[in-house]
Design an enzyme around this catalytic site. Structure first.
Site, PDB file in Angstrom:
ATOM      1  N   HIS A 164     -33.062 -10.677  73.151  1.00  0.00           N
ATOM      2  CA  HIS A 164     -31.818  -9.923  72.605  1.00  0.00           C
ATOM      3  C   HIS A 164     -32.337  -8.900  71.256  1.00  0.00           C
ATOM      4  O   HIS A 164     -33.206  -9.328  70.462  1.00  0.00           O
ATOM      5  CB  HIS A 164     -30.892 -10.818  71.802  1.00  0.00           C
ATOM      6  CG  HIS A 164     -29.538 -10.238  71.842  1.00  0.00           C
ATOM      7  ND1 HIS A 164     -29.176  -9.137  70.683  1.00  0.00           N
ATOM      8  CD2 HIS A 164     -28.279 -10.169  72.463  1.00  0.00           C
ATOM      9  CE1 HIS A 164     -27.916  -8.542  70.994  1.00  0.00           C
ATOM     10  NE2 HIS A 164     -27.580  -9.362  71.903  1.00  0.00           N
ATOM     11  N   PRO A 215     -31.383  -3.191  48.515  1.00  0.00           N
ATOM     12  CA  PRO A 215     -32.662  -2.212  48.363  1.00  0.00           C
ATOM     13  C   PRO A 215     -33.194  -1.504  49.496  1.00  0.00           C
ATOM     14  O   PRO A 215     -33.252  -2.597  50.738  1.00  0.00           O
ATOM     15  CB  PRO A 215     -33.651  -3.197  47.692  1.00  0.00           C
ATOM     16  CG  PRO A 215     -33.346  -4.581  47.983  1.00  0.00           C
ATOM     17  CD  PRO A 215     -31.688  -4.526  48.188  1.00  0.00           C
TER      18      PRO A 215
END
Length: 562
Positions: A82, A164
């Site tokens: 996946h 971040p």
């Protein structure tokens, strides 16, 4: 009414049960959150977890699970079939009850911001929570997957929405979103070829496949004036799909995400996959629902397949589910348990014993006991349910009668109406007893101070009004059933005309019995204007029910005597 949302985090671990349990154990630490489903896949190396509850508790549970996944999953060692880019790959929130999509988006942003700030994970918001239009598409957010994440985060245009722009080799990134209910659905093929499964996926998915010059497989991809590939759309809207090979089952599957089941229901996706597979020399052997799905998925599918057979759709909910399971082969790879796969069933409160879950003899014994409930109100509702069940039976027998094939839909419509009324009256059997118990609880409230006395009086009045409303609803619904019973007496299978007559007797008794309960409870209500209105309308319903009963019995006796 409580606001309920669902959260479906996907974790990049589907093989190590101990790791998965550490993550799900964190979810269990949040009171009020239900862990509905844990669905690991070895080939995909991915686990789909489903939780539900009130929004604040759900996002707290999700945060704790994401934090634990950050600790126990190492993305630098991950491999699976996946697409993925993080330890917690995606974490969508889904509105379920009494909450808007706009409110759900705010909770998604709240969760994303907390993950970004407290855990330092890059967070991309997708679907309805997207802050950048292109990021509505999860595939766009996850492009390049984990392997391309370091380069992606160095590009200012790919700056995350929260957290971040820093590559965490062990954790990767996370996509947090808000979306409508998505059904993850896999169709099983009698092939081991991923390429051929992909061909079927491209045939049906909305995005389709790239347009090519000359050879449709190897030819040069056609691009538009902006240099973007031109696609040939697939046959299904709101459908994403890819093909893969599942080693644990030894078959290829078409893995489908249906992003709006109002546009493309599961049974439509199944039928289209069957058609496209057959065109390519393959056969669909079955299918599977990944995680949970709404009840509507199964009842709609059951009705669809019954209609294809020219059969009545006015059958029980359990029968509709059984037809759906067998028609789509949902038990092809593993047993299908509705109590574990249908979200409404999983969310049902299991506390207490329902009267309607008893056997007939146990219900009679409970009624005959020294306990004051169930009483006449519950019995009236049950008589109404039995009466309309007889009418529904006649409709179904008529729909299936040899020689009446051209009338199956007419009787199916009557049977479907009967099933709705039957289910409502069955619900009211227990609700009438609950209403009585509310009154008893209100009388048991403390009355030591003036404030307590006032609160107790108010509670008694509210409970009494509810104890009027429930049998009054039984009256209305039982009278509605008489339209079906009359139609079945007039036009239904003549061999079952006596059943329509018995149904009319039960329906009339249900109306009259419920009215007795309305009247006895109305005596304790201070709102005399409301009482007068209800008693006047109730008298009209009772009179009309008696007249309808006479008309139905006249029809029945004429047919029997003839």
């Amino acid at each position: 009414m409580k606001q309920i949302i669902e959260c479906v985090p996907n974790f990049s671990e589907g093989r190590d049960i101990a790791v998965i349990q550490q993550i799900t154990d964190q979810i269990k630490t949040v009171e009020g959150v239900r862990l509905l489903d844990v669905d690991p896949g070895a080939a995909t190396n991915r686990t789909v977890v489903t939780i539900a509850g009130e929004p604040e508790q759900v996002i707290e549970a999700a945060f704790r699970a994401v934090k634990k996944a950050m600790e126990v999953i190492d993305m630098s060692r991950h491999s699976g079939a996946h697409p993925r880019f993080g330890a917690t790959d995606v974490c969508p929130l889904v509105p379920i009850a009494n909450i808007t999509m706009e409110e759900t988006v705010k909770y998604a942003h709240k969760l994303g911001e907390r993950i970004g700030i407290e855990l330092g994970i890059p967070v991309y918001c997708y679907e309805e929570a997207a802050r950048i239009p292109e990021r509505r598409n999860l595939a766009f957010c996850r492009s390049g997957e984990y392997e391309g994440l370091s380069q992606k985060l160095s590009d200012p245009a790919s700056k995350p929405d929260f957290g971040p722009a820093q590559f965490l080799p062990k954790t990767g990134a996370i996509a947090v979103g808000a979306r409508d209910f998505l059904v993850a659905y896999n169709v099983n093929l009698n092939t081991t070829s991923t390429r051929r499964a992909n061909a079927v996926a491209f045939d049906i998915r909305e995005k389709g496949r790239p347009m090519r010059e000359g050879n449709p497989v190897t030819g040069k991809i056609v691009k538009d004036e902006k240099g973007n590939p031109v696609n040939i759309p697939g046959s299904l809207k709101a459908c994403k799909a890819i093909g893969w090979f599942i080693e644990e089952y030894g078959i290829a599957q078409v893995s489908i995400n249906l992003t709006n089941i109002s546009i493309t229901p599961v049974h439509v996706a199944f039928e289209e996959a069957c058609k496209k597979a057959q065109e390519r020399g393959m056969r669909v052997t079955g299918s599977e629902i990944v995680g949970l799905a709404p009840l509507k998925v199964f009842t709609d599918a059951g009705k669809y397949f019954l209609k294809k057979q020219n059969r009545s759709v006015g059958v029980s909910e359990a029968e509709l589910i059984r037809i759906a399971v067998k028609s789509m082969g949902l038990d092809d790879l593993k047993p299908f348990n509705p109590e574990e796969k249908i979200i409404e069933y999983v969310l049902q409160e299991k506390s207490g014993r329902l009267l309607m879950d008893m056997t007939c003899s146990a219900f009679a014994d409970e009624t005959a006991s020294e306990s004051p409930a169930p009483g006449g109100g519950s019995i009236s509702a049950y008589m109404g349910a039995l009466g309309v069940s007889l009418g529904t039976m006649v409709a179904n027998l008529s729909s299936h009668k040899p020689g009446w094939d051209d009338r199956w839909e007419e009787f199916s419509d009557w049977a479907e109406k009967g099933q709705v009324l039957k289910d409502e009256l069955i619900r009211l059997v227990d609700e009438d007893t609950n209403a009585f118990n509310r009154i008893m609880d209100a009388f048991g409230l403390p009355k030591g101070s003036e404030q307590e006395k006032a609160a107790r009086t108010e509670a008694i009045q509210q409970a009494t009004r509810y104890a009027i409303e429930i049998p009054f609803r039984v009256m209305k619904k039982s009278f509605e059933t008489m339209e079906i019973l009359k139609a079945m007496a007039e036009t239904g299978n003549p061999n079952s005309v006596s059943d329509a007559g018995v149904g009319a007797l039960a329906a009339r008794s249900a109306v009259m019995g419920a009215f007795l309960n309305v009247k006895i409870n109305a005596a304790g209500l201070n709102d005399k204007a409301y009482v007068a209105s209800v008693l006047a309308e109730g008298s009209d319903i009772e009179r009309n029910a008696k007249q309808m009963e006479e008309q139905i019995l006249e029809i029945v006796n004429q047919k029997i005597n003839a």
